[in-house]
Structures are given as structure tokens and as C-alpha cells.
Scaffold this motif. Sequence first.
Motif, PDB file in Angstrom:
ATOM      1  N   LEU A 251       0.818  -1.212   0.000  1.00 25.42           N
ATOM      2  CA  LEU A 251       0.000   0.000   0.000  1.00 25.42           C
ATOM      3  C   LEU A 251       0.853   1.263   0.000  1.00 25.42           C
ATOM      4  O   LEU A 251       0.379   2.338  -0.365  1.00 25.42           O
ATOM      5  CB  LEU A 251      -0.922   0.006   1.227  1.00 25.42           C
ATOM      6  CG  LEU A 251      -1.921  -1.151   1.313  1.00 25.42           C
ATOM      7  CD1 LEU A 251      -2.640  -1.128   2.656  1.00 25.42           C
ATOM      8  CD2 LEU A 251      -2.925  -1.066   0.169  1.00 25.42           C
ATOM      9  N   VAL A 252       2.110   1.118   0.430  1.00 22.84           N
ATOM     10  CA  VAL A 252       3.045   2.247   0.480  1.00 22.84           C
ATOM     11  C   VAL A 252       4.408   1.785  -0.023  1.00 22.84           C
ATOM     12  O   VAL A 252       4.852   0.682   0.304  1.00 22.84           O
ATOM     13  CB  VAL A 252       3.185   2.811   1.916  1.00 22.84           C
ATOM     14  CG1 VAL A 252       4.290   3.865   1.985  1.00 22.84           C
ATOM     15  CG2 VAL A 252       1.864   3.415   2.388  1.00 22.84           C
ATOM     16  N   GLU A 253       5.044   2.627  -0.810  1.00 23.14           N
ATOM     17  CA  GLU A 253       6.417   2.381  -1.253  1.00 23.14           C
ATOM     18  C   GLU A 253       7.312   3.489  -0.706  1.00 23.14           C
ATOM     19  O   GLU A 253       6.897   4.650  -0.642  1.00 23.14           O
ATOM     20  CB  GLU A 253       6.500   2.363  -2.780  1.00 23.14           C
ATOM     21  CG  GLU A 253       5.779   1.187  -3.423  1.00 23.14           C
ATOM     22  CD  GLU A 253       5.849   1.231  -4.942  1.00 23.14           C
ATOM     23  OE1 GLU A 253       6.302   2.280  -5.482  1.00 23.14           O
ATOM     24  OE2 GLU A 253       5.442   0.249  -5.583  1.00 23.14           O
ATOM     25  N   VAL A 254       8.538   3.130  -0.314  1.00 14.07           N
ATOM     26  CA  VAL A 254       9.478   4.098   0.242  1.00 14.07           C
ATOM     27  C   VAL A 254      10.702   4.187  -0.660  1.00 14.07           C
ATOM     28  O   VAL A 254      11.311   3.166  -0.994  1.00 14.07           O
ATOM     29  CB  VAL A 254       9.926   3.698   1.663  1.00 14.07           C
ATOM     30  CG1 VAL A 254      10.798   4.801   2.267  1.00 14.07           C
ATOM     31  CG2 VAL A 254       8.724   3.430   2.551  1.00 14.07           C
ATOM     32  N   THR A 255      11.036   5.401  -1.070  1.00 12.99           N
ATOM     33  CA  THR A 255      12.225   5.632  -1.892  1.00 12.99           C
ATOM     34  C   THR A 255      12.960   6.857  -1.355  1.00 12.99           C
ATOM     35  O   THR A 255      12.425   7.609  -0.533  1.00 12.99           O
ATOM     36  CB  THR A 255      11.851   5.879  -3.365  1.00 12.99           C
ATOM     37  OG1 THR A 255      10.901   6.958  -3.438  1.00 12.99           O
ATOM     38  CG2 THR A 255      11.241   4.635  -3.987  1.00 12.99           C
ATOM     39  N   GLN A 256      14.192   7.047  -1.818  1.00 12.11           N
ATOM     40  CA  GLN A 256      14.972   8.233  -1.471  1.00 12.11           C
ATOM     41  C   GLN A 256      14.932   9.200  -2.647  1.00 12.11           C
ATOM     42  O   GLN A 256      15.251   8.829  -3.772  1.00 12.11           O
ATOM     43  CB  GLN A 256      16.416   7.853  -1.145  1.00 12.11           C
ATOM     44  CG  GLN A 256      16.563   6.947   0.059  1.00 12.11           C
ATOM     45  CD  GLN A 256      16.104   7.601   1.344  1.00 12.11           C
ATOM     46  OE1 GLN A 256      16.530   8.705   1.678  1.00 12.11           O
ATOM     47  NE2 GLN A 256      15.224   6.931   2.076  1.00 12.11           N
ATOM     48  N   ASP A 257      14.534  10.439  -2.376  1.00  8.70           N
ATOM     49  CA  ASP A 257      14.391  11.399  -3.466  1.00  8.70           C
ATOM     50  C   ASP A 257      14.381  12.810  -2.894  1.00  8.70           C
ATOM     51  O   ASP A 257      14.545  13.004  -1.682  1.00  8.70           O
ATOM     52  CB  ASP A 257      13.092  11.129  -4.231  1.00  8.70           C
ATOM     53  CG  ASP A 257      13.127  11.661  -5.662  1.00  8.70           C
ATOM     54  OD1 ASP A 257      14.029  12.464  -5.977  1.00  8.70           O
ATOM     55  OD2 ASP A 257      12.247  11.280  -6.455  1.00  8.70           O
ATOM     56  N   LEU A 258      14.168  13.790  -3.762  1.00 11.55           N
ATOM     57  CA  LEU A 258      13.995  15.162  -3.304  1.00 11.55           C
ATOM     58  C   LEU A 258      12.615  15.294  -2.673  1.00 11.55           C
ATOM     59  O   LEU A 258      11.605  14.921  -3.276  1.00 11.55           O
ATOM     60  CB  LEU A 258      14.124  16.142  -4.473  1.00 11.55           C
ATOM     61  CG  LEU A 258      15.504  16.257  -5.121  1.00 11.55           C
ATOM     62  CD1 LEU A 258      15.473  17.293  -6.235  1.00 11.55           C
ATOM     63  CD2 LEU A 258      16.550  16.636  -4.091  1.00 11.55           C
ATOM     64  N   VAL A 259      12.579  15.818  -1.465  1.00 12.06           N
ATOM     65  CA  VAL A 259      11.313  15.962  -0.742  1.00 12.06           C
ATOM     66  C   VAL A 259      10.753  17.351  -1.049  1.00 12.06           C
ATOM     67  O   VAL A 259      10.803  18.264  -0.229  1.00 12.06           O
ATOM     68  CB  VAL A 259      11.514  15.768   0.773  1.00 12.06           C
ATOM     69  CG1 VAL A 259      10.171  15.763   1.496  1.00 12.06           C
ATOM     70  CG2 VAL A 259      12.250  14.465   1.047  1.00 12.06           C
TER      71      VAL A 259
END
Length: 340
Positions: A57-65
Motif C-alpha cells: 500500500l506504500v512504497e518508500v524511496t529516497q528522493d527530493l522531498v
Amino acid sequence: SGAGTSYLLAKAIDPKNVDLSPLAIVGCLGDQQDKGPKRSLIGLNSGILADAVQAKLVEVTQDLVLFGRQTRPIHRAIASTTTPFLPGLSGEEDRCLALLDSVNIPTKVEDRWRTISDLSLEEKKRLVDKIIQHMISLKLSGEVALELIGSVYTLTKEEPSTPLRDGREYASLLNSCGRMGKPGLGIALGLGDRGGSFEEAQQVYSEYRKFLSKYMNWITQDPKSLVQKGHLVIVRGEGVIDENMTGAVSSILSSSNLFGGSKVTLVVTATKEGESKVSARGTDQLIQKGLNLGKILQDLSPKFGGYGGGHDIAAGATVERQSLESFLTQFEKTIESSIK
């Protein structure tokens, strides 16, 4: 957060309620509980996140917030970002366009506006470097720009083209409904309304952003609005800041590190009833040294004809207007004496 606690109770009643985990994630992000490295979730929130990720239901990535990283043109995403607040850029689309042009980042492909998600890794690096240079040119900490890099939470069941797809954007939308006196819209969104309520909520959010940008630019451009004393920064917003917006302004100021070091930020304004309202925000470092704003305001405000309370890191109070100056003096003394 309250959302997280509600979710854990719902899950205990029926494990099938794991489908509510995205709302719990939105709630803890709205409460700015992403306090782990790179704005990650820790403690009980990490367990809730694990439920949401496992259920896909949720995916977590590293990116510009940046706000609207999948939905807004790059310059608007930068201009819409207020956590952290970027003086001279937040609320200033023309300046954001100029900044992008200065580092040769195309804003369009043919007739389509590019979004943050369209940028290459190299373009993202150039963008962050330029924002750091911009902050330093204003004699502010360039470290603020590094807060733009962190964990991004994508709600996979929401439409990709909407702000509800991003956990922080969803939280901001809900927060704006509450701040602007439209809590029913927020409830409707949580219950799944993606029609008229969603459209109205986006309009409310747009107005909310305009108010925030107006207040923040006023604060950064008018030194007279600020009083700095030791660990305390007081923003005198009487006649400028709406009483429903003091908490939002205080939170943005506290998280933006505009004043350097660990400070308590106190935003003051006048209410329609003729009283004085204050919203206080602390930092994790000060909490570790013994600061508890909720207890301080709960104990102090009745002595000045008011009432108050909250959490250790975020609290508010209302006091008699004629007692405001005495209250501020005592608040400052209490802050300094409570920090070990």
C-alpha cells in the motif's frame, strides 16, 4: 501520532484493517514524526510502515522531498515547498524559474512541463547545489537545503497524477483543511471522497499556501517582526498573522533553521476575542536537554488569565492581551531555566 494510535487499535480489533495503514503514515508525516535519518520513520511508526509496505500500500524511496514532485512543474514544486522554508524561493515561482535556468535544467519537454520525478540524478545534484548557494548568499545555513533529500512515501492505491499519491502532500492537504476552517473536507478525503470534496480541498490548499508564503516572506524581510533572546525567537505577528495560522508558521520556522542553532520559536498574534495567542515549537536537541513546552504553557498561561498546553516539542496558549508582555518575560525565563 493520533492517527498511528487509531490504526493500531483498529488493527487489534480486526487484522484486515491493515488497509488503513496508509492513513496512519499520512498522520505521522503530518505530525512531522519523520525524525529518523534522511527523514525516515522510527519507533512504532516504523512498524506501521512495515505493515503498509508488506501490504503493498506504500512504497518508500529516497528522493527530493519537494511538494508536488510528481504532479507539479519543477519551479512550482520548489515554490510550493515550505518545509523547509526557502527564503526567496518559497512562494516565488519566477525566481525558481530563474534558478533552474541558471543551472541549465530544462523546465519543459516540447509542450509538457517537467516534474521533479523527471529529473536525472545529475540534474537533482545541480539543483540542490544551487539552492545551497542561494541560501548561503542570503547569509543563511546551506544545510537547510540538505533537508530536501530524504525518504519519500508513495501511496500506491492513489492516482499518480494527484497530491494524494505522496504521503506528505496528503498530510499537507489535510492540514490546510483544518487550518482554513474546513475540517469536514479532510474527513471526506480520509473516507475516500475523490470527487467534489477533493477538488475543493485542493482550492483550500492553494489559498493556504499563499497565506503561508505571505507570512514567511514578511518574517524574513522585516527584521522588526523578530525578537531574539537566548534560546528564544519571538515573532510578533499581531495584525499580520491569522490566529489559525500561528501553529503552521511556528512549525515552518522551527524546522527551517533560519536562526541557527537550537531555538524555541514562539509566534504571537491577536485573536478576534481580543486575547493574545501564542504557538511554540522546540527542537529535538532542546527536548533532550529537558525542555517541555506543553508543561511550561500549561503551568504558565493560567497565571496570565489564559490557558494552554500541548506536547513537549509543540504547544500553544491564549493569554490576556494586557498581560502579554509580562507573560513573554516569564516564558523566556522559564525556557532558559528548564534547559539543562
